[in-house]
Design an enzyme around this catalytic site. Structure first.
Site, short mmCIF file in Angstrom:
data_model
loop_
_atom_site.label_atom_id
_atom_site.label_comp_id
_atom_site.label_asym_id
_atom_site.label_seq_id
_atom_site.Cartn_x
_atom_site.Cartn_y
_atom_site.Cartn_z
N PRO A 27 8.30 -39.05 -17.03
CA PRO A 27 7.99 -38.08 -15.99
C PRO A 27 7.24 -38.65 -14.79
O PRO A 27 6.37 -39.51 -14.94
CB PRO A 27 7.12 -37.04 -16.70
CG PRO A 27 6.65 -37.70 -17.94
CD PRO A 27 7.71 -38.69 -18.32
N ASN A 28 7.63 -38.15 -13.64
CA ASN A 28 7.02 -38.42 -12.34
C ASN A 28 7.33 -39.81 -11.78
O ASN A 28 7.01 -40.09 -10.63
CB ASN A 28 5.49 -38.21 -12.38
CG ASN A 28 5.14 -36.77 -12.66
OD1 ASN A 28 5.69 -35.87 -12.03
ND2 ASN A 28 4.28 -36.53 -13.65
N ARG A 86 3.70 -41.53 -3.20
CA ARG A 86 2.26 -41.27 -3.24
C ARG A 86 1.59 -42.28 -4.15
O ARG A 86 2.24 -42.99 -4.89
CB ARG A 86 2.00 -39.85 -3.79
CG ARG A 86 2.37 -38.79 -2.77
CD ARG A 86 2.38 -37.39 -3.33
NE ARG A 86 1.51 -37.21 -4.49
CZ ARG A 86 1.82 -36.42 -5.52
NH1 ARG A 86 2.96 -35.79 -5.55
NH2 ARG A 86 0.98 -36.28 -6.52
N TYR A 97 0.37 -47.37 -8.01
CA TYR A 97 1.71 -47.65 -8.54
C TYR A 97 2.58 -48.53 -7.63
O TYR A 97 3.72 -48.81 -7.98
CB TYR A 97 2.43 -46.32 -8.80
CG TYR A 97 1.73 -45.47 -9.84
CD1 TYR A 97 1.50 -45.96 -11.12
CD2 TYR A 97 1.28 -44.19 -9.54
CE1 TYR A 97 0.85 -45.20 -12.07
CE2 TYR A 97 0.63 -43.41 -10.49
CZ TYR A 97 0.41 -43.92 -11.75
OH TYR A 97 -0.23 -43.17 -12.70
N ASN A 110 9.04 -47.16 -20.06
CA ASN A 110 7.83 -46.67 -19.41
C ASN A 110 7.89 -45.15 -19.57
O ASN A 110 8.56 -44.46 -18.80
CB ASN A 110 7.78 -47.06 -17.93
CG ASN A 110 6.48 -46.57 -17.28
OD1 ASN A 110 5.72 -45.81 -17.87
ND2 ASN A 110 6.25 -47.01 -16.05
N ALA A 144 3.44 -40.35 -18.60
CA ALA A 144 2.36 -39.64 -19.28
C ALA A 144 2.68 -39.33 -20.75
O ALA A 144 1.77 -39.17 -21.56
CB ALA A 144 2.03 -38.35 -18.53
N GLU A 183 7.26 -52.00 -24.17
CA GLU A 183 6.58 -50.95 -23.39
C GLU A 183 6.10 -51.54 -22.07
O GLU A 183 5.52 -52.63 -22.04
CB GLU A 183 5.39 -50.44 -24.21
CG GLU A 183 4.57 -49.39 -23.50
CD GLU A 183 3.43 -48.86 -24.37
OE1 GLU A 183 3.22 -49.36 -25.51
OE2 GLU A 183 2.73 -47.94 -23.89
N HIS A 203 4.07 -50.59 -18.28
CA HIS A 203 3.36 -49.70 -17.36
C HIS A 203 3.11 -50.44 -16.06
O HIS A 203 2.73 -51.62 -16.09
CB HIS A 203 2.04 -49.21 -17.95
CG HIS A 203 2.25 -48.41 -19.19
ND1 HIS A 203 2.74 -47.13 -19.15
CD2 HIS A 203 2.12 -48.75 -20.50
CE1 HIS A 203 2.88 -46.70 -20.40
NE2 HIS A 203 2.51 -47.66 -21.23
N ARG A 232 -8.06 -47.79 -16.70
CA ARG A 232 -8.03 -46.45 -16.13
C ARG A 232 -8.77 -45.45 -17.04
O ARG A 232 -9.59 -45.86 -17.85
CB ARG A 232 -6.58 -46.05 -15.86
CG ARG A 232 -5.89 -47.04 -14.91
CD ARG A 232 -4.51 -46.60 -14.54
NE ARG A 232 -4.53 -45.33 -13.80
CZ ARG A 232 -3.45 -44.58 -13.57
NH1 ARG A 232 -2.27 -44.99 -14.00
NH2 ARG A 232 -3.55 -43.46 -12.90
O1 CA2 Z 1 1.28 -47.12 -15.07
C1 CA2 Z 1 2.30 -46.55 -15.47
O2 CA2 Z 1 3.43 -47.03 -15.36
C2 CA2 Z 1 2.20 -45.15 -16.08
O3 CA2 Z 1 3.13 -45.07 -17.16
C3 CA2 Z 1 2.56 -44.17 -15.00
C4 CA2 Z 1 2.40 -42.71 -15.40
C5 CA2 Z 1 1.02 -42.47 -16.01
O4 CA2 Z 1 0.92 -41.15 -16.49
C6 CA2 Z 1 0.72 -43.44 -17.14
O5 CA2 Z 1 -0.59 -43.19 -17.62
C7 CA2 Z 1 0.81 -44.88 -16.65
C8 CA2 Z 1 2.54 -41.77 -14.21
C9 CA2 Z 1 3.64 -42.04 -13.27
C10 CA2 Z 1 3.44 -41.16 -12.07
O6 CA2 Z 1 3.98 -41.81 -10.96
C11 CA2 Z 1 3.72 -41.28 -9.75
C12 CA2 Z 1 4.21 -41.98 -8.69
C13 CA2 Z 1 4.00 -41.53 -7.41
C14 CA2 Z 1 3.30 -40.37 -7.20
C15 CA2 Z 1 2.80 -39.67 -8.26
C16 CA2 Z 1 3.01 -40.12 -9.54
#
Ligand code: CA2
Length: 148
Positions: free
Chosen positions: A12-13, A20, A25, A76, A79, A100, A102, A109
């Site tokens: 997700p996301n 953003r 990221y 990946n 969340a 895995e 990230h 974090r």
């Molecule tokens: O660091 C990573 O790759 C994560 O898997 C990314 C997830 C986060 O919940 C994990 O804890 C770590 C979230 C990805 C959200 O990506 C976004 C990108 C742009 C704007 C908002 C969110």
């Protein structure tokens, strides 16, 4: 002979990458990461299936389908990494090596990001190297598939 297939699963996301939170990221989009993976996979003699969903069940379905169809998984789970026993169970049942990934260093974090259910089923984890982590994961799987 056809190349081994690696399933690359994004949770997700991750479809919002590049729009953003670039400080966390990076600036690349998920499409940029797919392009990066396609190039590295071709050089390693691998084919990839690159997927993203915001829905846990989609991720579970794809991981289930990897059994007998893919030689490895890069995941990946976003969340869901920190919440999903369903994804853990699917990975354990798939019986293919999983790496895995990230983008961020989840250990630097918030506390809730420091536990991963996915890790229990993964051969290893790469975090904190941004999009390059996907490339490192493909290299790790290529080596593993060669048996060294
Ligand atoms: O660091 C990573 O790759 C994560 O898997 C990314 C997830 C986060 O919940 C994990 O804890 C770590 C979230 C990805 C959200 O990506 C976004 C990108 C742009 C704007 C908002 C969110």
């Amino acid at each position: 002979m056809s190349n081994p297939v690696i399933l690359i699963v994004n949770g997700p996301n991750l479809n919002m990458l590049g729009s953003r939170q670039p400080e966390v990221y990076g600036r690349e989009t998920l499409a940029d990461i797919e392009t990066l993976c396609l190039a590295r996979a071709a050089a390693l003699g691998l084919d990839i299936e690159f997927r993203q969903s915001n829905h846990e069940g989609d991720l579970v379905d794809w991981i289930q389908q990897a059994r007998g169809r893919s030689s490895g998984i890069v995941i990946n789970a976003g969340a869901y990494t920190h919440t999903s026993v369903a994804i853990l169970d699917a990975l354990l049942a798939a019986e293919v090596p999983a790496v895995e990934v990230h983008l961020s260093n989840i250990h630097r974090r918030e506390e809730f990001r420091q536990h991963s259910f996915v890790a229990k089923a993964a051969q290893g984890m790469i975090c904190g190297f941004g999009s390059h982590g996907y490339v490192l994961a493909l290299e790790a799987l290529a080596r593993l598939l060669k048996g060294n």
